[in-house]
Write an enzyme that holds these catalytic residues in place. Structure first.
Site, PDB file in Angstrom:
ATOM      1  N   ASP A  45       0.841  -1.206   0.000  1.00  0.00           N
ATOM      2  CA  ASP A  45       0.000   0.000   0.000  1.00  0.00           C
ATOM      3  C   ASP A  45       0.877   1.257   0.000  1.00  0.00           C
ATOM      4  O   ASP A  45       0.723   2.164  -0.845  1.00  0.00           O
ATOM      5  CB  ASP A  45      -0.895  -0.059   1.246  1.00  0.00           C
ATOM      6  CG  ASP A  45      -2.054   0.913   1.226  1.00  0.00           C
ATOM      7  OD1 ASP A  45      -2.213   1.642   0.233  1.00  0.00           O
ATOM      8  OD2 ASP A  45      -2.813   0.940   2.210  1.00  0.00           O
ATOM      9  N   SER A 132      -3.105  -9.949   1.666  1.00  0.00           N
ATOM     10  CA  SER A 132      -3.277 -10.433   3.061  1.00  0.00           C
ATOM     11  C   SER A 132      -2.108 -11.227   3.639  1.00  0.00           C
ATOM     12  O   SER A 132      -2.151 -11.581   4.821  1.00  0.00           O
ATOM     13  CB  SER A 132      -4.554 -11.285   3.219  1.00  0.00           C
ATOM     14  OG  SER A 132      -5.708 -10.480   3.253  1.00  0.00           O
ATOM     15  N   THR A 133      -1.070 -11.509   2.846  1.00  0.00           N
ATOM     16  CA  THR A 133      -0.013 -12.386   3.382  1.00  0.00           C
ATOM     17  C   THR A 133       1.144 -11.623   4.040  1.00  0.00           C
ATOM     18  O   THR A 133       2.120 -12.237   4.463  1.00  0.00           O
ATOM     19  CB  THR A 133       0.558 -13.333   2.305  1.00  0.00           C
ATOM     20  OG1 THR A 133       1.239 -12.563   1.314  1.00  0.00           O
ATOM     21  CG2 THR A 133      -0.523 -14.171   1.670  1.00  0.00           C
TER      22      THR A 133
END
Ligand code: ADP
Length: 193
Positions: A45, A132-133
């Site tokens: 992000d 998500s990892t």
């Protein structure tokens, strides 16, 4: 920094797996593993906002002002700002809580909703990070299977504008997990019709 790669064909669309930096991809859209606030953060992000510049955050703020926080498993699209990609699709993957809190369904939804948004906007190519990892703690062996199953199901279900999906993973352990899952789920080692 593209070190390893694999590729399969699904319903005439290309699914590629590479090790590299998603901010450098020239697909029409890249997907951001965002959080619900859409205000940027760490990991991929932060890297996307740094590379793409302030125009991305500006649009994220407008989206949140209009529709509130982005729920887990949903996706929205903004400009790509200074990136090679014209658009960034922001999606929110689940935080891993042990696997019995709907995590697989929510992770599959993040991939599906991102691809649907790309198709609804007539885009031909989209890159995904390993959602998500990282900070969200989803075990990569499980996440890789969910990711590839979701992309495979989407590409199989009907013909869309999406002709190429690139899974861009950062490190070699993640690459190994995804390449095993790719083989297991598609039954393909290399290119075929
Ligand atoms: P999440 O909060 O969804 O877990 P993270 O950004 O913490 O997201 O991590 C997701 C994955 O993205 C991790 O495997 C991380 O190593 C990877 N990653 C971080 N930066 C980049 C980048 N520039 N390009 C591709 N993948 C990246």
């Amino acid at each position: 920094m593209e070190e390893q790669a694999a590729e399969v064909i699904i319903n005439q669309a290309k699914l590629r797996l590479i090790q590299g930096d998603i901010t450098k991809q020239d697909t029409e859209a890249i997907v951001n593993a965002a959080n619900s606030s859409l205000m940027g953060g760490g990991g991929v992000d932060g890297a996307i906002h740094r590379a793409g510049g302030p125009a991305i955050l500006e649009e994220c703020k407008q989206i949140v002002a209009r529709q509130g926080r982005l729920p887990t498993g949903k996706a929205v699209m903004t400009t790509g700002g200074n990136l090679k990609a014209s658009y960034v699709i922001h999606t929110v993957g689940p935080v891993w809580h042990g696997g019995n809190k709907g995590e697989p369904e929510l992770l599959a939804s993040a991939y599906h909703e991102s691809l649907k948004l790309a198709a609804d906007n007539n885009l031909a190519s989209v890159s995904f990070p390993s959602i998500s990892t990282g900070a969200y703690g989803y075990p990569v062996d499980r996440a890789s299977r969910v990711a590839i199953r979701a992309v495979d199901a989407f590409l199989r279900q009907r013909a869309t504008s999406v002709r190429e999906v690139v899974l861009v993973v950062f490190d070699s352990q993640t690459f190994t997990a995804y390449s095993l899952a790719l083989r297991e789920i598609t039954g393909q080692d290399k290119k075929r019709d």
